[in-house]
Design a protein around this motif. Structure first.
Motif, PDB file in Angstrom:
ATOM      1  N   UNK A  55       0.832  -1.213   0.000  1.00 44.76           N
ATOM      2  CA  UNK A  55       0.000   0.000   0.000  1.00 44.76           C
ATOM      3  C   UNK A  55       0.865   1.262   0.000  1.00 44.76           C
ATOM      4  N   UNK A  56       2.037   1.178   0.606  1.00 46.72           N
ATOM      5  CA  UNK A  56       2.981   2.302   0.587  1.00 46.72           C
ATOM      6  C   UNK A  56       3.372   2.629  -0.851  1.00 46.72           C
TER       7      UNK A  56
ATOM      8  N   UNK B 270      14.500   5.439  -1.600  1.00 48.42           N
ATOM      9  CA  UNK B 270      14.798   6.699  -2.269  1.00 48.42           C
ATOM     10  C   UNK B 270      13.685   7.705  -2.059  1.00 48.42           C
ATOM     11  N   UNK B 271      12.432   7.195  -1.964  1.00 43.72           N
ATOM     12  CA  UNK B 271      11.284   8.087  -1.878  1.00 43.72           C
ATOM     13  C   UNK B 271      11.205   8.820  -0.549  1.00 43.72           C
ATOM     14  N   UNK B 272      11.945   8.389   0.467  1.00 41.62           N
ATOM     15  CA  UNK B 272      11.987   9.174   1.705  1.00 41.62           C
ATOM     16  C   UNK B 272      13.392   9.711   1.986  1.00 41.62           C
TER      17      UNK B 272
ATOM     18  N   UNK C 216      25.216  -6.925   6.110  1.00 43.47           N
ATOM     19  CA  UNK C 216      23.851  -7.169   5.632  1.00 43.47           C
ATOM     20  C   UNK C 216      22.848  -6.355   6.441  1.00 43.47           C
ATOM     21  N   UNK C 217      22.966  -6.382   7.755  1.00 42.15           N
ATOM     22  CA  UNK C 217      22.000  -5.696   8.615  1.00 42.15           C
ATOM     23  C   UNK C 217      22.014  -4.186   8.413  1.00 42.15           C
ATOM     24  N   UNK C 218      23.166  -3.641   8.036  1.00 44.43           N
ATOM     25  CA  UNK C 218      23.243  -2.193   7.819  1.00 44.43           C
ATOM     26  C   UNK C 218      22.389  -1.752   6.642  1.00 44.43           C
ATOM     27  N   UNK C 219      22.045  -2.688   5.757  1.00 47.28           N
ATOM     28  CA  UNK C 219      21.258  -2.359   4.570  1.00 47.28           C
ATOM     29  C   UNK C 219      19.755  -2.477   4.791  1.00 47.28           C
ATOM     30  N   UNK C 220      19.329  -3.068   5.911  1.00 48.66           N
ATOM     31  CA  UNK C 220      17.894  -3.234   6.157  1.00 48.66           C
ATOM     32  C   UNK C 220      17.259  -1.857   6.353  1.00 48.66           C
ATOM     33  N   UNK C 221      16.233  -1.558   5.576  1.00 49.38           N
ATOM     34  CA  UNK C 221      15.644  -0.222   5.600  1.00 49.38           C
ATOM     35  C   UNK C 221      15.106   0.144   6.971  1.00 49.38           C
ATOM     36  N   UNK C 222      15.339   1.388   7.351  1.00 49.55           N
ATOM     37  CA  UNK C 222      14.828   1.939   8.602  1.00 49.55           C
ATOM     38  C   UNK C 222      13.547   2.701   8.286  1.00 49.55           C
ATOM     39  N   UNK C 223      12.415   2.069   8.532  1.00 50.15           N
ATOM     40  CA  UNK C 223      11.135   2.674   8.169  1.00 50.15           C
ATOM     41  C   UNK C 223      10.747   3.836   9.077  1.00 50.15           C
ATOM     42  N   UNK C 224      11.454   4.009  10.191  1.00 45.13           N
ATOM     43  CA  UNK C 224      11.180   5.204  11.013  1.00 45.13           C
ATOM     44  C   UNK C 224      11.606   6.465  10.277  1.00 45.13           C
ATOM     45  N   UNK C 225      12.607   6.344   9.396  1.00 44.09           N
ATOM     46  CA  UNK C 225      12.992   7.500   8.581  1.00 44.09           C
ATOM     47  C   UNK C 225      11.847   7.922   7.672  1.00 44.09           C
ATOM     48  N   UNK C 226      11.130   6.947   7.154  1.00 49.67           N
ATOM     49  CA  UNK C 226      10.012   7.266   6.265  1.00 49.67           C
ATOM     50  C   UNK C 226       8.939   8.071   6.977  1.00 49.67           C
ATOM     51  N   UNK C 227       8.773   7.820   8.264  1.00 50.31           N
ATOM     52  CA  UNK C 227       7.719   8.489   9.035  1.00 50.31           C
ATOM     53  C   UNK C 227       8.168   9.824   9.608  1.00 50.31           C
ATOM     54  N   UNK C 228       9.452  10.148   9.495  1.00 47.71           N
ATOM     55  CA  UNK C 228       9.957  11.406  10.035  1.00 47.71           C
ATOM     56  C   UNK C 228       9.496  12.581   9.187  1.00 47.71           C
ATOM     57  N   UNK C 229       9.653  13.797   9.730  1.00 51.72           N
ATOM     58  CA  UNK C 229       9.241  14.986   8.987  1.00 51.72           C
ATOM     59  C   UNK C 229      10.012  15.107   7.675  1.00 51.72           C
TER      60      UNK C 229
ATOM     61  N   UNK D 289      11.443  12.622   6.043  1.00 51.77           N
ATOM     62  CA  UNK D 289      11.000  11.533   5.184  1.00 51.77           C
ATOM     63  C   UNK D 289       9.690  11.831   4.494  1.00 51.77           C
ATOM     64  N   UNK D 290       8.743  12.417   5.236  1.00 46.46           N
ATOM     65  CA  UNK D 290       7.454  12.753   4.644  1.00 46.46           C
ATOM     66  C   UNK D 290       7.605  13.850   3.585  1.00 46.46           C
ATOM     67  N   UNK D 291       8.519  14.759   3.793  1.00 52.27           N
ATOM     68  CA  UNK D 291       8.733  15.824   2.813  1.00 52.27           C
ATOM     69  C   UNK D 291       9.237  15.246   1.494  1.00 52.27           C
ATOM     70  N   UNK D 292      10.195  14.331   1.591  1.00 50.54           N
ATOM     71  CA  UNK D 292      10.698  13.676   0.383  1.00 50.54           C
ATOM     72  C   UNK D 292       9.594  12.845  -0.278  1.00 50.54           C
ATOM     73  N   UNK D 293       8.846  12.124   0.541  1.00 47.79           N
ATOM     74  CA  UNK D 293       7.752  11.295   0.004  1.00 47.79           C
ATOM     75  C   UNK D 293       6.747  12.169  -0.738  1.00 47.79           C
ATOM     76  N   UNK D 294       6.381  13.290  -0.153  1.00 45.20           N
ATOM     77  CA  UNK D 294       5.390  14.171  -0.784  1.00 45.20           C
ATOM     78  C   UNK D 294       5.896  14.679  -2.129  1.00 45.20           C
ATOM     79  N   UNK D 295       7.202  14.972  -2.217  1.00 43.89           N
ATOM     80  CA  UNK D 295       7.769  15.422  -3.490  1.00 43.89           C
ATOM     81  C   UNK D 295       7.635  14.341  -4.551  1.00 43.89           C
ATOM     82  N   UNK D 296       8.027  13.120  -4.205  1.00 45.51           N
ATOM     83  CA  UNK D 296       7.928  12.018  -5.163  1.00 45.51           C
ATOM     84  C   UNK D 296       6.471  11.760  -5.555  1.00 45.51           C
TER      85      UNK D 296
END
Length: 622
Positions: free
Chosen positions: A140-141, A441-443, A495-508, A510-517
């Protein structure tokens, strides 16, 4: 609806209460079937057939049976056409019933290629779970973002618990780290229910270095006549090549039919050597298109460093003869040099007047169309591309290769200022080329995506040292101490360093970048996509505005004119006159009045569309 692809090899349920096992083993004198669930049974002798085949049909095996093949009473090997390896690449193969999964997307016929917006994801690092099921919860994201196609990095079974996927050896078996076959099918079905296409990255240029038993009983899979970065090439043109070609063609059909993928991306086909009259790439594509006909829209995409445009030829009706598109490394490299001023490695080819290299990509597709490549020792590279439509060139400024090929897996967000990344985003997502985003990339993700693998202890040291030796020729890594800082690709922490941090997506941020995309993809869908289908060639041109800025335009399928102004430098650029038409997008609110004054700010992009009616009050006519 049930999906099943019949193959001349592997374990096939007959429907009569038996299983038919077939193995091509021209290098073996004797082959036996060993059933793990019945260890008390003597291995079952398989019947030798013509052309190196061994076959057995037995009622002693069924769905869920685990089995090996024993070669010449010496070594036990898994099935190279196994549909599932529950205990990894060295373990037994499992008999799978492909029809057990009930598909509910029978109305799904795919989407037109011109609607494609690709999102590349690595299953193991996209979510904390690192599974097909975990990825399914995030679909859904992608829909909210405006993505139309999810592309999975290779999932064919690879050694160990983590890998990019390009070291697969069981090419018909989704890796058990990610889930079972039905989990992958569930992911594809859930994507289709949301209007998302799903593409799969496949590797047909080599097998991984661990778990490849083919040399022992089917040496004709390989040929010393051709060499690749991985050693002897796959034998597509020598003795017994017929069955090798069938193996890979069936693999493509298998993923597209049993898993209902909407397309495949063929990795590094420049490493596929074939002197046959009919190249394997042509035969594979023709077979796929013939198999699916007009019933489904199936898209085949290439990665080809040689820029061979003839594989992208169109028929008289505009449909691709073989492949619909190729990843365009040229546009990435030109943008990267402009954004970072890096000129080492393959960026050397774009160091002189990078804005000219970018302009050539925007107006003609490929930059290198036969001219000599300094990075490749002056060898010519590429074929003319301007006669192809823009849909033939997948555009990006991040992907798994271009991030992960760096020593530390740096993303562009850590190498360039935010304003520059915003400008690149604006340039990418409204161009007439199908865009590709790399996960996170979107966040504006800043965490790395380094190279990682989990080979056995016999290979791990050489991989570790090879990775560091690879960068020794770069000035910044000439000191051994500097090379020691390069992450160990075999370490779990890498390997673990590459696992996406989804808290970044929810940050201010992250949301700004998401809104642009999201905004850009909405504009693309509304104004650009409807005007692409009728394009039969690029219809583009460009001019320099400065050493770091250009103006490019394209005549779209309905006759409208799409124009972009891009200044990727640090100083303003004067304009003789802004383009005519509707102002679609600007990367800075202050840019609107500056354009009226004839000024283009540094690290900004502006898009215009001429030839459409407008009723919105905030539309700008110049």
């Amino acid at each position: 609806m049930r999906q099943y692809h019949s193959m001349p090899f592997g374990a096939e349920l007959t429907g009569q209460g038996t299983v038919r096992f077939r193995l091509w083993a021209p290098g073996a004198q004797q082959v036996e079937l060993c059933l793990e669930s019945q260890p008390e049974l003597t291995p079952l002798a398989m019947n030798p057939k013509k052309e190196g085949w061994f076959e057995l049909e037995t009622e002693q095996a069924g769905v869920g049976s685990l089995y090996y093949y024993r070669i010449d009473n010496e070594v036990q090997v898994p099935d190279p056409a196994s549909r599932f390896q529950p205990q990894d690449i060295h373990g037994p193969s499992e008999v799978v019933d492909p029809t057990a999964f009930a598909w509910e997307d029978d109305q799904w016929g795919g989407r037109p290629w011109e609607e494609t917006v690709i999102y590349e994801a690595h299953v193991g690092t996209f979510t904390p779970e690192g599974t097909f099921r975990g990825l399914e919860t995030r679909l859904d994201h992608l829909v909210e973002l405006g993505i139309t196609a999810l592309e999975l990095m290779p999932v064919a079974d690879f050694p160990g618990r983590w890998d990019w996927g390009y070291d697969g050896v069981s090419l018909f078996a989704p890796d058990s780290c990610y889930g079972r076959p039905q989990d992958l099918k569930s992911l594809v079905q859930a994507a289709h229910s949301r209007g998302l296409m799903v593409f799969l990255d496949v590797v047909y240029n080599h097998f991984g270095p661990e778990g490849n038993y083919l040399h022992r009983y089917a040496p004709d899979f390989f040929t010393e006549r051709h060499q690749t970065p991985w050693g002897a090439a796959i034998n597509f043109d020598g003795e017994n090549a017929h069955w090798v070609r069938h193996f890979f063609i069936h693999n493509a059909l298998f993923w597209l039919q049993e898993y209902r993928f909407d397309g495949l991306r063929l990795d590094a086909v420049h490493a596929i050597e074939d002197d046959s009259k009919r190249h394997i790439l042509e035969e594979l594509a023709e077979t796929v298109h013939r198999h699916f006909g007009s019933g489904r829209q199936v898209h085949l995409v290439l990665e080809n460093d040689n820029n061979r445009t003839h594989y992208l030829d169109r028929k008289a009706n505009g449909k691709p003869r073989w492949y619909v598109a190729q990843w365009n490394d040229d546009i990435h490299h030109a943008l990267h040099v402009l954004a970072t001023q890096e000129t080492t490695g393959y960026y050397l080819d774009y160091a002189d007047q990078p804005i000219t290299h970018l302009g050539r990509c925007l107006s003609e597709g490929f930059d290198y169309q036969g001219q000599r490549s300094p990075y490749r020792g002056g060898q010519p590279r590429g074929e003319p591309s301007k006669t192809l439509p823009p849909s033939a060139f997948v555009a990006f400024f991040q992907n798994h290769d271009q991030v992960g090929n760096r020593a530390f897996g740096d993303r562009i967000t850590t190498l360039a200022e935010p304003e520059m990344v915003q400008a690149l985003t604006g340039l990418l997502l409204l161009s007439p080329f199908p865009p590709l985003l790399f996960m996170g990339q979107e966040w504006g993700a800043t965490q790395p995506f380094p190279f990682f693998c989990n080979f056995g202890e016999d290979l791990a040291p050489s991989v570790r040292e090879g990775r560091r030796r690879e960068f020794a020729r770069f000035p910044e890594f000439s000191d051994p101490a500097a090379r020691e800082r390069i992450p160990d690709p075999t370490a779990q922490t890498t390997f673990e360093s590459a696992v996406l941090d989804w808290t970044q997506a929810a940050s201010a941020t992250g949301r700004k970048w998401f809104d642009l995309h999201q905004q850009l993809l909405h504009l693309r869908n509304q104004f650009i996509v409807p005007r692409l289908a009728a394009l039969t060639n690029i219809q583009g041109d460009y001019k320099h505005l400065s050493e770091w800025a250009l103006q490019a335009h394209w005549q779209l399928g309905d006759g409208s004119l799409l124009t972009v102004l891009a200044n990727l430098g640090d100083t303003p650029v004067s304009l003789s006159a802004p383009p005519l038409g509707r102002l679609l997008f600007i990367t800075s609110p202050d840019l609107e009045q500056a354009l009226v004054r004839g000024e283009l700010f540094p690290r900004t992009v502006a898009w215009f569309l001429k030839g459409i009616s407008t009723t919105q009050e905030d539309d700008i006519e110049f």
